[in-house]
Design an enzyme around this catalytic site. Structure first.
Site, PDB file in Angstrom:
ATOM      1  N   CYS A 122       0.808  -1.219   0.000  1.00  0.00           N
ATOM      2  CA  CYS A 122       0.000   0.000   0.000  1.00  0.00           C
ATOM      3  C   CYS A 122       0.840   1.269   0.000  1.00  0.00           C
ATOM      4  O   CYS A 122       0.298   2.367  -0.137  1.00  0.00           O
ATOM      5  CB  CYS A 122      -0.947  -0.014   1.191  1.00  0.00           C
ATOM      6  SG  CYS A 122      -1.976  -1.504   1.272  1.00  0.00           S
ATOM      7  N   HIS A 259      -2.659   6.694   2.876  1.00  0.00           N
ATOM      8  CA  HIS A 259      -3.262   5.464   2.363  1.00  0.00           C
ATOM      9  C   HIS A 259      -4.595   5.237   3.067  1.00  0.00           C
ATOM     10  O   HIS A 259      -4.676   5.257   4.295  1.00  0.00           O
ATOM     11  CB  HIS A 259      -2.309   4.295   2.618  1.00  0.00           C
ATOM     12  CG  HIS A 259      -2.927   2.953   2.458  1.00  0.00           C
ATOM     13  ND1 HIS A 259      -3.686   2.604   1.357  1.00  0.00           N
ATOM     14  CD2 HIS A 259      -2.921   1.857   3.282  1.00  0.00           C
ATOM     15  CE1 HIS A 259      -4.115   1.358   1.497  1.00  0.00           C
ATOM     16  NE2 HIS A 259      -3.669   0.893   2.652  1.00  0.00           N
ATOM     17  N   ASN A 289     -10.251  -0.373   0.548  1.00  0.00           N
ATOM     18  CA  ASN A 289      -8.791  -0.346   0.529  1.00  0.00           C
ATOM     19  C   ASN A 289      -8.331  -0.876  -0.826  1.00  0.00           C
ATOM     20  O   ASN A 289      -8.325  -2.079  -1.064  1.00  0.00           O
ATOM     21  CB  ASN A 289      -8.237  -1.199   1.668  1.00  0.00           C
ATOM     22  CG  ASN A 289      -6.720  -1.217   1.714  1.00  0.00           C
ATOM     23  OD1 ASN A 289      -6.053  -0.785   0.769  1.00  0.00           O
ATOM     24  ND2 ASN A 289      -6.172  -1.718   2.808  1.00  0.00           N
TER      25      ASN A 289
END
Length: 334
Positions: A122, A259, A289
Site C-alpha cells: 500500500c 493510504h 482499501n
C-alpha cells in the site's frame, strides 16, 4: 545522515492524473449475505461503505490502461516521449511478464522506455513517486509515468470477514516530468520494518516467511490489530521528522492524503499529530482499501470536489505489508 529523509532540490513536476475503478459495486449489505458481518459493524470499524470489484476477465493491467486513458482525457499530455514506466502493484496479472511491460504494448508506448513493477504494497504509489523524482532530478530521465493499481478481489478469501470487508480494486496514474522552475517534490522519507512482515502477507512460493512457518497459503492473511498499531506509530513517529527536514510544520500542510486503509487508523494518527481530520482525504468510504491506488483516488476526488488547488502543500503517506512506509511532501502542480 539518512538521505531518504532529506530535503533535496527537485527538478520534477507532477503534470497530470487519471484514475479508474470497475463498475461493479460490492456494498456492506452485499457482504452481510456472504459472511457474518453488518453494515454498521464495518462502517464503525473501518469507515468503508462499499468497494469496486473487477470483472472475472478484468485484471490489474486493464485497470491501469483505463486510468491512463482517463488522464489523457482530462489533461493535455503526450505520452510519445515517456522514457520510464513504474507500476506499483501487489496483484500483477502474472509474475512474469511485469504489468509495466504489458502496458508498454497496450498503451503503445515507446519501446525505448524502461519499465518495471515495484512491490511495496500500500506504500507502492508513494514509492513510485519517490523513484520518479529521483530518476528525473538525477538527470537520467525526463518523463516518468507512475501507476498504482491493485485487484485484491482476485486474492481475497470471501469467507474471511477480517479481510474481505476491506479490499476493493482500482488504479491511479500520474505523469511526472522534468521542470526545474516549478518542481512538485519537497521532501521524502521511507522506512521498512521487515520483522513485522508476518502480520500481513499473501503466500507464494515459500513455505516460510522470515523464520515463521506459513500456515495459510493462497490468500491474504492479516493481523489487523498489529497492523493498526504499526501504521499509527509509524505515521506519528515519521511525519514530524519529515516536516522538520523540510523546514516546515504540519500547519503548513493543506491536505493530508494517507493510504486509505481504515479511517480509524487515520483518526488515531491525526489525534496524536494534532492534525484536523477535516483536512484529510480518504478514498476508502466508497472504494475500500485499493492498496496502491487509494492515494491517487483520493487526490482525484479532492480535485473533483474543489478541495485541492494548485499550489497546495500535500502530505502523501503510504503504509502497508512489509512493513513498509513512504511519505512525500509535495506542492500540487496539476
Amino acid at each position: 545522515m539518512n538521505f531518504s529523509n532529506t530535503k533535496i532540490g527537485s527538478k520534477a513536476r507532477i503534470t497530470a492524473i487519471g484514475t479508474y475503478t470497475p463498475s461493479k459495486k460490492l456494498t456492506n449489505f452485499d457482504l452481510e449475505k456472504m459472511v457474518d458481518t453488518s453494515d454498521e459493524w464495518i462502517v464503525q470499524r473501518t469507515g468503508i461503505r462499499e468497494r469496486r470489484i473487477a470483472d472475472e476477465n478484468e485484471f490489474t493491467s486493464d485497470l491501469c490502461v483505463e486510468a491512463v486513458k482517463d488522464m489523457i482525457q482530462h489533461h493535455d499530455v503526450n505520452l510519445d516521449d515517456v522514457d520510464y514506466l513504474i507500476v506499483a502493484t501487489t496483484t500483477p496479472d502474472t509474475p512474469l511478464p511485469s504489468v509495466a511491460s504489458q502496458l508498454q504494448a497496450k498503451l503503445n508506448l515507446p519501446s525505448s522506455l524502461g519499465a518495471i513493477d515495484i512491490s511495496a504494497a500500500c506504500a507502492g504509489f508513494v514509492q513510485g513517486l519517490h523513484l520518479a523524482n529521483a530518476l528525473i532530478t538525477s538527470g537520467l530521465h525526463r518523463k516518468v509515468l507512475v501507476i498504482g493499481a491493485d485487484t485484491f478481489s482476485k486474492v481475497i478469501d470471501y469467507t474471511d470477514r477480517t479481510t474481505c470487508i476491506l479490499f476493493g480494486d482500482g488504479a491511479g496514474a500520474v505523469l511526472v516530468e522534468y521542470d526545474e522552475t516549478n518542481p512538485s517534490f519537497i521532501c521524502s522519507t521511507n522506512t521498512t520494518e521487515g520483522k513485522a512482515a508476518i502480520h500481513l502477507y499473501y503466500s507464494g512460493i515459500a513455505n516460510k516467511l522470515l523464520d515463521e512457518d506459513i500456515i495459510t497459503k493462497g490468500k491474504i492473511v492479516q493481523n489487523g490489530r498489529e497492523i493498526f498499531k504499526m501504521a499509527v506509530n509509524t505515521l506519528v513517529n515519521e511525519i514530524p521528522k519529515l516536516m522538520e527536514n523540510a523546514g516546515m510544520s504540519l500547519s503548513d500542510v493543506n491536505w493530508f492524503v494517507p493510504h486509505s486503509a481504515n479511517i480509524r487508523i487515520l483518526e488515531a494518527a491525526c489525534n496524536r499529530l494534532h492534525f484536523p481530520m477535516e483536512r484529510v482525504l480518504f478514498s476508502g468510504e466508497y472504494y475500500g482499501n485499493t492498496s496502491a491506488a487509494t492515494i491517487p483516488l483520493a487526490l482525484k476526488m479532492g480535485m473533483e470536489q474543489n478541495k485541492i488547488q494548485k499550489g497546495d502543500i500535500l502530505l502523501l503517506s503510504g503504509f502497508g505489508g512489509g512493513f513498509v512506509h513512504s511519505s512525500t511532501l509535495i506542492r500540487w502542480t496539476v
